[in-house]
Design a protein around this motif. Structure first.
Motif, PDB file in Angstrom:
ATOM      1  N   LYS A  54       0.792  -1.313  -0.054  1.00  0.00           N
ATOM      2  CA  LYS A  54      -0.096   0.133   0.078  1.00  0.00           C
ATOM      3  C   LYS A  54       0.953   1.351   0.301  1.00  0.00           C
ATOM      4  CE  LYS A  54      -4.082  -1.893   2.107  1.00  0.00           C
ATOM      5  NZ  LYS A  54      -5.098  -1.970   3.029  1.00  0.00           N
ATOM      6  N   SER A  55       1.907   1.223   0.614  1.00  0.00           N
ATOM      7  CA  SER A  55       2.836   2.548   0.898  1.00  0.00           C
ATOM      8  C   SER A  55       3.764   2.402  -0.468  1.00  0.00           C
ATOM      9  CB  SER A  55       3.436   2.345   2.189  1.00  0.00           C
ATOM     10  OG  SER A  55       4.555   1.354   2.164  1.00  0.00           O
ATOM     11  N   ALA A  56       4.086   1.673  -1.091  1.00  0.00           N
ATOM     12  CA  ALA A  56       5.106   1.709  -2.028  1.00  0.00           C
ATOM     13  C   ALA A  56       5.100   0.328  -3.161  1.00  0.00           C
ATOM     14  CB  ALA A  56       6.475   1.397  -1.335  1.00  0.00           C
ATOM     15  N   ASP A  57       5.720   0.626  -4.197  1.00  0.00           N
ATOM     16  CA  ASP A  57       5.977  -0.163  -5.250  1.00  0.00           C
ATOM     17  C   ASP A  57       7.343  -0.396  -5.477  1.00  0.00           C
ATOM     18  OD1 ASP A  57       3.187  -1.537  -6.299  1.00  0.00           O
ATOM     19  OD2 ASP A  57       2.904   0.754  -6.211  1.00  0.00           O
ATOM     20  N   GLU A  58       7.728  -1.564  -5.994  1.00  0.00           N
ATOM     21  CA  GLU A  58       9.104  -1.545  -6.487  1.00  0.00           C
ATOM     22  C   GLU A  58       9.061  -2.750  -7.559  1.00  0.00           C
ATOM     23  OE1 GLU A  58      13.821  -1.696  -4.905  1.00  0.00           O
ATOM     24  OE2 GLU A  58      12.278  -2.802  -3.638  1.00  0.00           O
ATOM     25  N   MET A  59       9.525  -2.381  -8.720  1.00  0.00           N
ATOM     26  CA  MET A  59       9.484  -3.073  -9.895  1.00  0.00           C
ATOM     27  C   MET A  59      10.977  -3.184 -10.576  1.00  0.00           C
ATOM     28  SD  MET A  59       6.822  -2.446 -13.110  1.00  0.00           S
ATOM     29  CE  MET A  59       5.282  -2.882 -12.047  1.00  0.00           C
ATOM     30  N   LEU A  60      11.306  -4.493 -10.746  1.00  0.00           N
ATOM     31  CA  LEU A  60      12.681  -4.653 -11.378  1.00  0.00           C
ATOM     32  C   LEU A  60      12.226  -5.109 -12.973  1.00  0.00           C
ATOM     33  CD1 LEU A  60      15.645  -4.493 -11.370  1.00  0.00           C
ATOM     34  CD2 LEU A  60      15.771  -6.733 -10.380  1.00  0.00           C
ATOM     35  N   ILE A  61      12.891  -4.349 -13.962  1.00  0.00           N
ATOM     36  CA  ILE A  61      12.649  -4.897 -15.531  1.00  0.00           C
ATOM     37  C   ILE A  61      13.985  -5.289 -15.694  1.00  0.00           C
ATOM     38  CG2 ILE A  61      11.984  -4.086 -17.481  1.00  0.00           C
ATOM     39  CD1 ILE A  61      10.033  -2.196 -16.342  1.00  0.00           C
ATOM     40  N   THR A  62      14.356  -6.606 -16.369  1.00  0.00           N
ATOM     41  CA  THR A  62      15.255  -7.025 -16.842  1.00  0.00           C
ATOM     42  C   THR A  62      15.368  -7.505 -18.338  1.00  0.00           C
ATOM     43  OG1 THR A  62      15.041  -9.046 -15.927  1.00  0.00           O
ATOM     44  CG2 THR A  62      16.217  -7.646 -14.569  1.00  0.00           C
ATOM     45  N   SER A  63      16.450  -7.681 -19.146  1.00  0.00           N
ATOM     46  CA  SER A  63      16.304  -7.887 -20.048  1.00  0.00           C
ATOM     47  C   SER A  63      15.932  -9.654 -20.229  1.00  0.00           C
ATOM     48  CB  SER A  63      17.547  -7.912 -21.075  1.00  0.00           C
ATOM     49  OG  SER A  63      18.680  -8.521 -20.531  1.00  0.00           O
ATOM     50  N   SER A  64      16.154 -10.208 -21.594  1.00  0.00           N
ATOM     51  CA  SER A  64      15.583 -11.633 -21.439  1.00  0.00           C
ATOM     52  C   SER A  64      16.695 -12.244 -20.884  1.00  0.00           C
ATOM     53  CB  SER A  64      15.280 -12.106 -22.927  1.00  0.00           C
ATOM     54  OG  SER A  64      14.113 -11.387 -23.379  1.00  0.00           O
ATOM     55  N   LEU A  65      18.017 -11.832 -21.049  1.00  0.00           N
ATOM     56  CA  LEU A  65      19.239 -12.338 -20.509  1.00  0.00           C
ATOM     57  C   LEU A  65      19.273 -12.007 -19.012  1.00  0.00           C
ATOM     58  CD1 LEU A  65      21.598 -11.928 -23.718  1.00  0.00           C
ATOM     59  CD2 LEU A  65      20.156 -13.862 -23.007  1.00  0.00           C
ATOM     60  N   GLY A  66      18.686 -11.497 -18.453  1.00  0.00           N
ATOM     61  CA  GLY A  66      18.828 -10.993 -16.871  1.00  0.00           C
ATOM     62  C   GLY A  66      19.468  -9.907 -16.610  1.00  0.00           C
ATOM     63  N   GLY A  68      19.924  -5.774 -15.982  1.00  0.00           N
ATOM     64  CA  GLY A  68      19.030  -5.007 -15.173  1.00  0.00           C
ATOM     65  C   GLY A  68      18.800  -3.897 -16.329  1.00  0.00           C
ATOM     66  N   VAL A  69      17.506  -3.479 -16.277  1.00  0.00           N
ATOM     67  CA  VAL A  69      17.179  -2.304 -17.538  1.00  0.00           C
ATOM     68  C   VAL A  69      16.585  -1.380 -16.780  1.00  0.00           C
ATOM     69  CG1 VAL A  69      15.592  -1.681 -19.255  1.00  0.00           C
ATOM     70  CG2 VAL A  69      16.559  -4.258 -19.437  1.00  0.00           C
ATOM     71  N   ALA A  70      15.853  -1.429 -15.828  1.00  0.00           N
ATOM     72  CA  ALA A  70      15.268  -0.471 -15.057  1.00  0.00           C
ATOM     73  C   ALA A  70      14.656  -0.775 -13.495  1.00  0.00           C
ATOM     74  CB  ALA A  70      14.148   0.428 -15.846  1.00  0.00           C
ATOM     75  N   VAL A  79       7.946   8.745  -7.620  1.00  0.00           N
ATOM     76  CA  VAL A  79       8.330   7.659  -8.209  1.00  0.00           C
ATOM     77  C   VAL A  79       9.747   8.110  -8.882  1.00  0.00           C
ATOM     78  CG1 VAL A  79       8.031   6.328 -10.259  1.00  0.00           C
ATOM     79  CG2 VAL A  79       6.011   7.276  -9.254  1.00  0.00           C
ATOM     80  N   VAL A  80      10.779   7.213  -8.658  1.00  0.00           N
ATOM     81  CA  VAL A  80      11.954   7.113  -9.087  1.00  0.00           C
ATOM     82  C   VAL A  80      12.436   5.961  -9.837  1.00  0.00           C
ATOM     83  CG1 VAL A  80      14.507   7.271  -8.262  1.00  0.00           C
ATOM     84  CG2 VAL A  80      12.841   8.346  -7.094  1.00  0.00           C
ATOM     85  N   LEU A  81      12.896   6.252 -11.008  1.00  0.00           N
ATOM     86  CA  LEU A  81      13.156   5.101 -12.017  1.00  0.00           C
ATOM     87  C   LEU A  81      14.703   5.325 -12.049  1.00  0.00           C
ATOM     88  CD1 LEU A  81      11.602   4.552 -15.450  1.00  0.00           C
ATOM     89  CD2 LEU A  81      14.112   4.617 -15.314  1.00  0.00           C
ATOM     90  N   THR A  82      15.433   4.169 -12.013  1.00  0.00           N
ATOM     91  CA  THR A  82      17.029   4.080 -12.027  1.00  0.00           C
ATOM     92  C   THR A  82      17.246   3.038 -13.228  1.00  0.00           C
ATOM     93  OG1 THR A  82      17.030   4.453  -9.408  1.00  0.00           O
ATOM     94  CG2 THR A  82      19.011   3.605 -10.808  1.00  0.00           C
ATOM     95  N   THR A  83      18.100   3.526 -14.154  1.00  0.00           N
ATOM     96  CA  THR A  83      18.582   2.647 -15.267  1.00  0.00           C
ATOM     97  C   THR A  83      19.659   2.072 -15.088  1.00  0.00           C
ATOM     98  OG1 THR A  83      19.786   4.569 -16.189  1.00  0.00           O
ATOM     99  CG2 THR A  83      17.423   4.142 -16.876  1.00  0.00           C
ATOM    100  N   ALA A  84      20.022   1.116 -15.852  1.00  0.00           N
ATOM    101  CA  ALA A  84      21.557   0.334 -15.439  1.00  0.00           C
ATOM    102  C   ALA A  84      22.682   1.126 -15.487  1.00  0.00           C
ATOM    103  CB  ALA A  84      21.223  -0.786 -16.677  1.00  0.00           C
ATOM    104  N   GLU A  85      22.751   2.393 -16.054  1.00  0.00           N
ATOM    105  CA  GLU A  85      23.767   3.112 -16.122  1.00  0.00           C
ATOM    106  C   GLU A  85      24.880   3.527 -15.024  1.00  0.00           C
ATOM    107  OE1 GLU A  85      21.155   4.225 -18.215  1.00  0.00           O
ATOM    108  OE2 GLU A  85      21.903   2.967 -19.851  1.00  0.00           O
ATOM    109  N   PRO A  86      24.194   3.715 -13.938  1.00  0.00           N
ATOM    110  CA  PRO A  86      23.100   4.035 -13.436  1.00  0.00           C
ATOM    111  C   PRO A  86      22.475   5.695 -13.336  1.00  0.00           C
ATOM    112  CG  PRO A  86      24.436   3.841 -11.631  1.00  0.00           C
ATOM    113  CD  PRO A  86      25.241   3.773 -12.819  1.00  0.00           C
ATOM    114  N   ARG A  87      21.629   5.958 -13.959  1.00  0.00           N
ATOM    115  CA  ARG A  87      20.832   7.383 -14.204  1.00  0.00           C
ATOM    116  C   ARG A  87      19.772   7.323 -13.361  1.00  0.00           C
ATOM    117  NH1 ARG A  87      22.357   8.900 -20.269  1.00  0.00           N
ATOM    118  NH2 ARG A  87      24.538   9.505 -19.568  1.00  0.00           N
ATOM    119  N   GLU A  88      19.356   8.458 -12.590  1.00  0.00           N
ATOM    120  CA  GLU A  88      18.138   8.205 -11.889  1.00  0.00           C
ATOM    121  C   GLU A  88      17.193   9.560 -12.359  1.00  0.00           C
ATOM    122  OE1 GLU A  88      17.693   9.672  -7.302  1.00  0.00           O
ATOM    123  OE2 GLU A  88      18.314   7.282  -7.433  1.00  0.00           O
ATOM    124  N   TYR A  89      15.890   9.050 -12.473  1.00  0.00           N
ATOM    125  CA  TYR A  89      14.885   9.916 -13.204  1.00  0.00           C
ATOM    126  C   TYR A  89      13.890  10.092 -11.770  1.00  0.00           C
ATOM    127  CZ  TYR A  89      17.326   9.066 -17.183  1.00  0.00           C
ATOM    128  OH  TYR A  89      18.197   9.108 -18.210  1.00  0.00           O
TER     129      TYR A  89
END
Length: 129
Positions: A54-66, A68-70, A79-89
């Motif tokens: 209820k208080s939060a969500d955490e989602m990890l998206i990875t490529s088919s090979l595993g 990290g994408v985001a 909402v904070v999105l972190t990419t593999a580079e890592p860059r934070e948006y």
């Protein structure tokens, strides 16, 4: 000389180590599965690991090979999105943020109700098609 793709693969696998998930205190469910997205002429397929509370969500998206994408983290109205580079948006909603950064929308608002097969108060259905 080793192939360049091997070096690139090692770098990608190392990048996914930075995109680990942490469990919120009031977890309602964990979901893992496959993800496929198409936006215009672009397509992506991979894996998803999602913890919803209820208080939060955490989602990890990875490529088919595993690799990290985001990593998407929602806490309250942030909402904070972190990419593999890592860059934070950062943004106030996951939908516009993921479309801007990843090229496709992740409909986080109401998604927890949708995966459990119940109507959503956050993203009500529209009568327009």
């Amino acid at each position: 000389m080793r192939p360049r793709w091997l070096f690139a693969m090692v770098l990608l696998l190392g990048a996914c180590a930075q995109l680990q998930t942490k469990a919120p205190q009031d977890v309602e469910f964990d979901l893992t599965g496959r993800l496929a997205a198409r936006y215009g002429n672009e397509a992506f397929s991979g894996n998803i690991a999602w913890r919803h509370a209820k208080s939060a969500d955490e989602m990890l998206i990875t490529s088919s090979l595993g690799a990290g994408v985001a990593r998407i983290v929602r806490q309250g109205d942030s909402v904070v999105l972190t990419t593999a580079e890592p860059r934070e948006y950062k943004a106030t909603d996951a939908e516009s943020l993921t479309e801007e950064v990843l090229g496709f929308r992740v409909p986080l608002a109401g998604l927890a109700d949708w995966v459990r097969g119940r109507p959503s108060t956050e993203a009500p259905a529209s009568a327009e098609y």
